[in-house]
Design an enzyme around this catalytic site. Structure first.
Site, PDB file in Angstrom:
ATOM      1  N   ASP A 125       0.868  -1.170   0.000  1.00 53.99           N
ATOM      2  CA  ASP A 125       0.000   0.000   0.000  1.00 53.99           C
ATOM      3  C   ASP A 125       0.911   1.229   0.000  1.00 53.99           C
ATOM      4  O   ASP A 125       1.727   1.398   0.913  1.00 53.99           O
ATOM      5  CB  ASP A 125      -0.845  -0.033   1.285  1.00 53.99           C
ATOM      6  CG  ASP A 125      -2.208   0.588   1.106  1.00 53.99           C
ATOM      7  OD1 ASP A 125      -2.285   1.672   0.524  1.00 53.99           O
ATOM      8  OD2 ASP A 125      -3.195  -0.036   1.557  1.00 53.99           O
ATOM      9  N   ASP A 227      -3.015   4.669  -2.239  1.00 56.53           N
ATOM     10  CA  ASP A 227      -4.045   5.226  -1.367  1.00 56.53           C
ATOM     11  C   ASP A 227      -4.530   6.586  -1.886  1.00 56.53           C
ATOM     12  O   ASP A 227      -3.723   7.444  -2.270  1.00 56.53           O
ATOM     13  CB  ASP A 227      -3.420   5.389   0.036  1.00 56.53           C
ATOM     14  CG  ASP A 227      -4.431   5.721   1.099  1.00 56.53           C
ATOM     15  OD1 ASP A 227      -5.343   4.902   1.319  1.00 56.53           O
ATOM     16  OD2 ASP A 227      -4.304   6.809   1.709  1.00 56.53           O
ATOM     17  N   GLU A 290      -6.556   3.848  -5.727  1.00 54.02           N
ATOM     18  CA  GLU A 290      -7.838   4.036  -5.026  1.00 54.02           C
ATOM     19  C   GLU A 290      -8.489   5.304  -5.570  1.00 54.02           C
ATOM     20  O   GLU A 290      -7.960   6.403  -5.392  1.00 54.02           O
ATOM     21  CB  GLU A 290      -7.637   4.159  -3.509  1.00 54.02           C
ATOM     22  CG  GLU A 290      -8.971   4.166  -2.790  1.00 54.02           C
ATOM     23  CD  GLU A 290      -8.900   4.599  -1.321  1.00 54.02           C
ATOM     24  OE1 GLU A 290      -9.876   4.372  -0.610  1.00 54.02           O
ATOM     25  OE2 GLU A 290      -7.885   5.183  -0.905  1.00 54.02           O
ATOM     26  N   HIS A 352     -11.163  -2.948   4.029  1.00 53.11           N
ATOM     27  CA  HIS A 352     -11.038  -2.552   5.426  1.00 53.11           C
ATOM     28  C   HIS A 352     -11.807  -1.260   5.712  1.00 53.11           C
ATOM     29  O   HIS A 352     -11.893  -0.832   6.852  1.00 53.11           O
ATOM     30  CB  HIS A 352      -9.556  -2.368   5.763  1.00 53.11           C
ATOM     31  CG  HIS A 352      -8.944  -1.234   5.001  1.00 53.11           C
ATOM     32  ND1 HIS A 352      -8.830  -1.248   3.618  1.00 53.11           N
ATOM     33  CD2 HIS A 352      -8.442  -0.048   5.403  1.00 53.11           C
ATOM     34  CE1 HIS A 352      -8.268  -0.111   3.220  1.00 53.11           C
ATOM     35  NE2 HIS A 352      -8.027   0.628   4.291  1.00 53.11           N
ATOM     36  N   ASP A 353     -12.344  -0.623   4.670  1.00 55.92           N
ATOM     37  CA  ASP A 353     -13.094   0.626   4.854  1.00 55.92           C
ATOM     38  C   ASP A 353     -14.603   0.433   4.737  1.00 55.92           C
ATOM     39  O   ASP A 353     -15.370   1.286   5.181  1.00 55.92           O
ATOM     40  CB  ASP A 353     -12.684   1.654   3.779  1.00 55.92           C
ATOM     41  CG  ASP A 353     -11.260   2.144   3.931  1.00 55.92           C
ATOM     42  OD1 ASP A 353     -10.760   2.193   5.074  1.00 55.92           O
ATOM     43  OD2 ASP A 353     -10.641   2.483   2.906  1.00 55.92           O
TER      44      ASP A 353
HETATM   45  C1  GLC Z   1      -7.832   5.300   2.318  1.00 58.97           C
HETATM   46  C2  GLC Z   1      -7.679   4.098   3.219  1.00 58.97           C
HETATM   47  C3  GLC Z   1      -8.351   4.399   4.524  1.00 58.97           C
HETATM   48  C4  GLC Z   1      -7.656   5.595   5.154  1.00 58.97           C
HETATM   49  C5  GLC Z   1      -7.649   6.778   4.203  1.00 58.97           C
HETATM   50  C6  GLC Z   1      -6.689   7.835   4.641  1.00 58.97           C
HETATM   51  O1  GLC Z   1      -9.148   5.547   1.969  1.00 58.97           O
HETATM   52  O2  GLC Z   1      -8.229   2.976   2.580  1.00 58.97           O
HETATM   53  O3  GLC Z   1      -8.310   3.310   5.407  1.00 58.97           O
HETATM   54  O4  GLC Z   1      -8.293   5.951   6.343  1.00 58.97           O
HETATM   55  O5  GLC Z   1      -7.218   6.402   2.914  1.00 58.97           O
HETATM   56  O6  GLC Z   1      -5.373   7.427   4.435  1.00 58.97           O
END
Ligand code: GLC
Length: 555
Positions: A125, A227, A290, A352-353
């Site tokens: 990541d 990310d 992402e 995980h979100d």
């Molecule tokens: C992304 C991650 C999330 C995190 C956010 C800030 O969306 O998946 O878990 O809180 O970025 O880094």
């Protein structure tokens, strides 16, 4: 010389557009990720090896045979870098090391060797938008206005009448600006105040971050999940974001504004192309970005054949869609239609979100969702624990940990419920640890665990394994063409086809039996998979039933 983001132009090294098309037609090898399936591991919650209740790299290594037997191709690890864990690793204090909670670089090297020895790939990541406020870069940056690293982050004076520089809202709620008393300016943070945003307009930041990518690619990683990629550049003039006319107070404060000027800027696409060019120098490495955007803007993150960006802009449309045939059909068709000709699709149903899929739609439909995920055209990403059908989890208030929950407690959007430890067996602490885990286990762990499901031929785990094996054995399911069939009530129906093989996927999204589907019964040769008990196909679909049918070749 190592490639740097702000450095050479990649476009001049690529063949012309027509040359590219010919090349694609004549020689295109299918890269591993187009056939492959990605499995997301949340390292804190996979396997503890050192009795502290938190998962770690040696734990993951010890469980690799499980991952290989599942039948996936690549592992994506959520962040493992040194971090104060304000956002559980998405606040990075050193991009080129491992947090002692997880192990060290030697443990990482052992893990990657063990992953590769099983024919699997490893994705890390990469968190480029922000660091931790404890990162040495930020400590320097905030030390004085004339520090050489001041401009590595986004500092602004108060607005003319005083107060925050503009109306931007953090994704976790509250202003995106934090006042720094010592130097008399605000800094920007799209997430927590402990996660200051880097200034990607500064070439030194780009060079430092390209060094980070080189560091890990040189160590053998097979790619990155990037990310919040669409956040990394902000409009140069920092205008107020417009109000969202559809906002209501029961959704996150973030959505009160349209993130028009704080995200998805043209310069971010340029950086995404530079990241791709850098990765290309290492061969078949994968970049997954992402990206949360509507379909058309989402597709722009593929770039162009001459100037490609990420290979896979993560596609979360299934997570966001209401769970019925009409909506899903529209999501799939709109997404397919939005893709550029050279863009490879991908699909996600858990992370995980996001809330657990089985908690959202129930276990019976979670099987239908698994069949959908693994039979659509495009690379699927599975999230650890979804293969066990983990659903509702109770997190007592005193054990909640997610900062997103604490910023907006009334919304009940805490992500802890999706981050509970893997239940491996019925021994104390589910074989995850020898002590109390950092988050509670799923309520039903004594029966819903890996060992129990391995013994049960009808379990969700064995269903996932079967689907993954089928996908591997039938290229029609991975690289075949995709044709959506006519709408029929609660049924979603499509055909995957490759080199003479034709497979029809029939999914009943509803609680009623559907019959008859006589037109479709005629050409069926075999039932390859069912979400329920196997039975001969009779032209009907039971409630919550999904089937993969092998069809006779077209006359
Ligand atoms: C992304 C991650 C999330 C995190 C956010 C800030 O969306 O998946 O878990 O809180 O970025 O880094």
């Amino acid at each position: 010389m190592q490639r740097r983001f702000a450095g050479e132009q990649r476009a001049s090294e690529l063949p012309s557009p027509s040359g590219f098309t010919l090349h694609m037609m004549r020689e295109r090898q299918i890269p591993w990720w187009e056939r492959g399936v990605i499995y997301q591991i949340y390292p804190r919650s996979f396997q503890d090896s050192n009795d502290d209740g938190i998962g770690d790299l040696a734990g993951i290594e010890a469980r690799l045979d499980y991952v290989a037997a599942l039948g996936v191709d690549a592992i994506w690890l959520s962040p493992i870098y040194p971090s104060p864990m304000a956002d559980f690793g998405y606040d990075v204090a050193d991009y080129c090391d491992i947090d002692p909670i997880f192990g060290d670089l030697e443990a990482f090297d052992r893990l990657i060797a063990a992953v590769h020895a099983r024919g699997l790939k490893l994705l890390l990541d990469f968190v480029p938008n922000h660091t931790s406020d404890r990162h040495p870069w930020f400590i320097e940056s905030r030390s004085s206005r004339d520090n050489p690293k001041r401009d590595w982050y986004i500092w602004r004076d108060p607005a003319p009448g005083g107060g925050v520089p503009n109306n931007w809202i953090s994704d976790f709620g509250g202003s995106s600006w934090e006042w720094d008393e010592a130097t008399g300016q605000y800094y920007l943070h799209a997430f927590l105040k402990e996660q200051p945003d880097l200034n990607w307009r500064n070439p030194e930041v780009r060079a430092a971050m390209s060094d980070v990518l080189h560091f890990w690619l040189g160590r053998g990683v097979d790619g990155f999940r990037i990310d919040v990629l669409w956040h990394i550049v902000k409009h140069q003039a920092f205008p107020d974001n417009p109000l969202n006319p559809d906002w209501t107070p029961d959704v996150t404060e973030r959505d009160r504004l349209l993130q028009h000027f704080s995200t998805d800027q043209p310069e971010a696409h340029e950086i995404s192309a530079e990241m791709r060019a850098l990765a290309e120098d290492y061969g078949e490495r994968l970049l997954v970005g992402e990206i949360f955007l509507p379909a058309e803007r989402h597709a722009r993150w593929y770039g162009t054949p001459e100037r490609p960006q990420v290979h896979l802009p993560f596609n979360f449309h299934l997570i966001e869609s209401p769970w019925d045939a009409a909506h899903l059909r529209a999501v799939i068709e709109d997404y397919e239609a939005s893709l550029p000709g050279f863009g490879w699709p991908n699909w996600v149903i858990g992370s995980h979100d996001a809330p657990r899929i089985a908690a959202r739609i129930g276990e019976a439909q979670a099987r239908v969702a698994a069949m959908l995920l693994l039979t659509l055209r495009g690379t699927p990403t599975l999230y650890e624990g979804d293969e066990l059908g983990i659903g509702h989890v109770t997190i007592p208030p005193e054990r909640m940990r997610d900062p997103q929950h604490f910023r907006q407690p009334s919304l009940n959007i805490g992500r802890d419920r999706s981050r509970t430890p893997m239940p491996w067996d019925a021994s104390p602490h589910a074989g995850f640890s020898t002590c109390e885990p950092w988050l509670p286990l799923n309520d039903d762990w004594p029966t819903r665990n890996v060992a129990a499901q391995e013994r049960d031929p009808g379990s969700m785990l064995n269903f996932y394994r079967h689907l993954l094996a089928l996908r591997r054995a039938h290229p029609a399911l991975s690289v075949g063409s995709f044709t959506m069939e006519k709408a029929e009530g609660d049924v979603l129906s499509y055909v995957r086809q490759h080199e003479g093989e034709r497979l029809r996927v029939l999914l009943n999204l509803g609680p009623e039996p559907v019959q008859p589907l006589t037109r479709q019964a005629e050409s069926v040769r075999d039932v390859l998979a069912s979400t329920l008990q196997a039975r001969p196909y009779d032209g009907t679909l039971l409630p919550d039933e999904g089937l993969i049918l092998s069809l006779a070749p077209e006359a």
